[in-house]
Design a protein around this motif. Structure first.
Motif, PDB file in Angstrom:
ATOM      1  N   THR A 137     -28.222  31.999 -37.447  1.00 25.59           N
ATOM      2  CA  THR A 137     -28.827  31.230 -36.371  1.00 25.59           C
ATOM      3  C   THR A 137     -27.877  30.999 -35.207  1.00 25.59           C
ATOM      4  OG1 THR A 137     -30.049  30.070 -38.095  1.00 25.59           O
ATOM      5  CG2 THR A 137     -30.134  29.133 -35.884  1.00 25.59           C
ATOM      6  N   SER A 138     -26.574  30.944 -35.480  1.00 23.84           N
ATOM      7  CA  SER A 138     -25.627  30.568 -34.428  1.00 23.84           C
ATOM      8  C   SER A 138     -25.469  31.650 -33.376  1.00 23.84           C
ATOM      9  CB  SER A 138     -24.259  30.255 -35.040  1.00 23.84           C
ATOM     10  OG  SER A 138     -23.698  31.410 -35.634  1.00 23.84           O
ATOM     11  N   ALA A 139     -26.041  32.840 -33.601  1.00 25.99           N
ATOM     12  CA  ALA A 139     -26.042  33.898 -32.592  1.00 25.99           C
ATOM     13  C   ALA A 139     -24.655  34.159 -32.016  1.00 25.99           C
ATOM     14  CB  ALA A 139     -27.029  33.551 -31.467  1.00 25.99           C
ATOM     15  N   ALA A 140     -23.672  34.254 -32.891  1.00 25.86           N
ATOM     16  CA  ALA A 140     -22.296  34.614 -32.539  1.00 25.86           C
ATOM     17  C   ALA A 140     -21.524  33.502 -31.842  1.00 25.86           C
ATOM     18  CB  ALA A 140     -22.244  35.871 -31.673  1.00 25.86           C
ATOM     19  N   VAL A 314     -23.536  38.462 -21.511  1.00 26.80           N
ATOM     20  CA  VAL A 314     -22.278  38.790 -20.835  1.00 26.80           C
ATOM     21  C   VAL A 314     -21.310  39.478 -21.789  1.00 26.80           C
ATOM     22  CG1 VAL A 314     -20.306  37.884 -19.560  1.00 26.80           C
ATOM     23  CG2 VAL A 314     -22.579  36.868 -19.227  1.00 26.80           C
ATOM     24  N   LEU A 315     -21.010  38.835 -22.920  1.00 27.83           N
ATOM     25  CA  LEU A 315     -20.028  39.420 -23.843  1.00 27.83           C
ATOM     26  C   LEU A 315     -20.583  40.665 -24.533  1.00 27.83           C
ATOM     27  CD1 LEU A 315     -18.348  36.330 -25.570  1.00 27.83           C
ATOM     28  CD2 LEU A 315     -17.591  37.611 -23.569  1.00 27.83           C
ATOM     29  N   HIS A 316     -21.845  40.600 -24.989  1.00 27.36           N
ATOM     30  CA  HIS A 316     -22.411  41.720 -25.749  1.00 27.36           C
ATOM     31  C   HIS A 316     -23.366  42.579 -24.937  1.00 27.36           C
ATOM     32  CE1 HIS A 316     -20.596  40.322 -29.484  1.00 27.36           C
ATOM     33  NE2 HIS A 316     -21.007  39.097 -29.208  1.00 27.36           N
ATOM     34  N   LYS A 317     -23.591  42.201 -23.676  1.00 29.11           N
ATOM     35  CA  LYS A 317     -24.400  42.990 -22.730  1.00 29.11           C
ATOM     36  C   LYS A 317     -25.793  43.311 -23.275  1.00 29.11           C
ATOM     37  CE  LYS A 317     -20.238  45.014 -20.688  1.00 29.11           C
ATOM     38  NZ  LYS A 317     -20.175  43.943 -19.681  1.00 29.11           N
ATOM     39  N   LYS A 318     -26.392  42.352 -23.971  1.00 28.65           N
ATOM     40  CA  LYS A 318     -27.764  42.527 -24.456  1.00 28.65           C
ATOM     41  C   LYS A 318     -28.752  42.158 -23.344  1.00 28.65           C
ATOM     42  CE  LYS A 318     -26.742  41.720 -29.344  1.00 28.65           C
ATOM     43  NZ  LYS A 318     -26.993  40.857 -30.532  1.00 28.65           N
ATOM     44  N   ASP A 356     -26.302  37.993 -12.782  1.00 26.19           N
ATOM     45  CA  ASP A 356     -27.154  39.178 -12.931  1.00 26.19           C
ATOM     46  C   ASP A 356     -27.454  39.501 -14.390  1.00 26.19           C
ATOM     47  OD1 ASP A 356     -27.834  39.804 -10.404  1.00 26.19           O
ATOM     48  OD2 ASP A 356     -26.334  41.378 -10.112  1.00 26.19           O
ATOM     49  N   SER A 357     -26.536  39.184 -15.280  1.00 28.20           N
ATOM     50  CA  SER A 357     -26.696  39.530 -16.690  1.00 28.20           C
ATOM     51  C   SER A 357     -27.904  38.847 -17.320  1.00 28.20           C
ATOM     52  CB  SER A 357     -25.434  39.164 -17.476  1.00 28.20           C
ATOM     53  OG  SER A 357     -25.147  37.787 -17.308  1.00 28.20           O
ATOM     54  N   ILE A 358     -28.378  37.734 -16.739  1.00 32.10           N
ATOM     55  CA  ILE A 358     -29.482  37.001 -17.375  1.00 32.10           C
ATOM     56  C   ILE A 358     -30.815  37.268 -16.678  1.00 32.10           C
ATOM     57  CG2 ILE A 358     -28.034  35.197 -18.342  1.00 32.10           C
ATOM     58  CD1 ILE A 358     -30.093  34.253 -15.391  1.00 32.10           C
TER      59      ILE A 358
END
Length: 361
Positions: A137-140, A314-318, A356-358
């Motif tokens: 659940t913590s999504a990294a 941002v970190l994982h570019k999903k 932009d990432s979001i």
């Protein structure tokens, strides 16, 4: 925000994952300070820091605050830490406080409840983490590698022996505000000061600089926190006149608002300035606050989604922000989180491209 890694970090991240699974937004190593008036300036004195801070708003916009103290070393006086933690809990106005150790002696487990505290061993945390499925659940957010990457991007990044540039000195004031001042000032003042602080550096923040992107996301998180605090005030006064109650909150109540209106009237009569009391961005921000109040399912979870947005996008570019096993209305939370981030950019003058990432959220 932590500056150096320490041996307690795995315990802190584990507790953060558990809090996240229970709906908390959870900054690490929040420093508490006191400010002394020295006439023409304020001098900051560091008091202590909170290893883990957890803040959660429910759908009635009631706030629950948790503090956690993590100690993994051997040469620690557990009794002294409990008395320290009790004081920190009261000073910060927290509802709950946890003392977390690899092992907890029986006498510490016995006296902690008498002090209004909870002392838990690592084995208990392991069980909680498993039952709550906190790692999924913590999504990294509790991932050590992601935390280290984020930590390396926090700060102006000056080289030893090299004087900081003017831009770095400007940004340093923003870091200081977010790290210290934000947690000290009265909650109703935080929004105006947050926006003003970021306005001063908006022209030097670059979408190409990883440090600037992180700084902007942390600012957006605090912006959301300010709006939720305001929502709690407005909700307690009813939703019949949200703009009026919101202005009362942001200006410190009816006396504060009246005083500022009279001051601005006097300044306008003197011809010094011909501006409205309300900053240009406030109307749209209050409108957004109204949407949050009318969509409590999503609003109460926006802090977690903004935190996850940085890690995921941002970190994982999903391309999306997903929190597994989420109850409620994640679509509402994602939409509101995105709108809060973009309103933060609009209010402060930060280029929207830094977020932009979001855009695909």
């Amino acid at each position: 925000m932590a500056k150096t890694l320490d041996k307690d970090l795995p315990l802190k991240l584990q507790f953060r994952r558990i809090l996240f699974a229970e709906g908390y937004w959870s900054p690490l190593e929040v420093e508490l300070s006191n400010y002394e008036d020295l006439g023409n300036t304020l001098k900051r004195r560091s008091l202590t820091d909170l290893d883990v801070l957890g803040i959660k708003f429910d759908r009635l916009f009631n706030r629950t605050c948790v503090v956690g103290d993590c100690k993994s070393g051997r040469n620690v006086s557990d009794a002294n830490r409990l008395f320290w933690l009790r004081g920190v809990k009261d000073y910060f106005g927290a509802d709950l406080a946890y003392y977390l150790r690899p092992n907890v002696d029986s006498h510490i487990a016995a006296i902690a409840p008498k002090m209004g505290l909870c002392a838990l061993p690592a084995s208990h945390l392991d069980g909680l983490e498993l039952r709550l499925r906190a790692k999924e659940t913590s999504a990294a957010l509790g991932d050590l590698t992601d935390f280290e990457t984020t930590l390396q991007r926090w700060g102006v990044g000056t080289t030893k022996g090299v004087s900081p540039s003017q831009e770095q000195l400007q940004k340093k004031r923003v870091y200081s505000f977010l790290s210290y001042t934000y947690w000290y000032i009265e909650r109703f003042r935080a929004l105006m000061q947050l926006v003003g602080t970021f306005e001063s550096v908006a022209h030097v923040l670059s979408p190409e600089d990883d440090r600037d992107v992180l700084l902007a996301f942390v600012g957006a998180e605090r912006f959301a926190h300010c709006l939720l605090e305001a929502a709690a005030f407005v909700h307690s006064h009813g939703l019949q006149n949200i703009p009026n109650h919101a202005r009362l909150y942001f200006y410190g109540g009816p006396f504060g608002l009246r005083e500022k209106e009279r001051t601005f009237d006097l300044i306008r009569k003197l011809g010094v300035v011909n501006e409205d009391l309300d900053p240009p961005w406030l109307r749209d921000t209050i409108e957004l606050l109204g949407r949050m109040l009318h969509n409590p399912n999503g609003a109460c979870d926006v802090l977690r989604y903004i935190s996850v947005a940085y890690v995921s996008c941002v970190l994982h570019k999903k391309q999306e922000v997903v929190i597994p096993n989420t109850n409620g209305s994640p679509v509402e939370a994602v939409v509101l989180a995105k709108d809060i981030i973009l309103q933060f950019a609009k209010a402060t003058g930060i280029r929207e491209s830094i977020f932009d990432s979001i855009r695909s959220m």
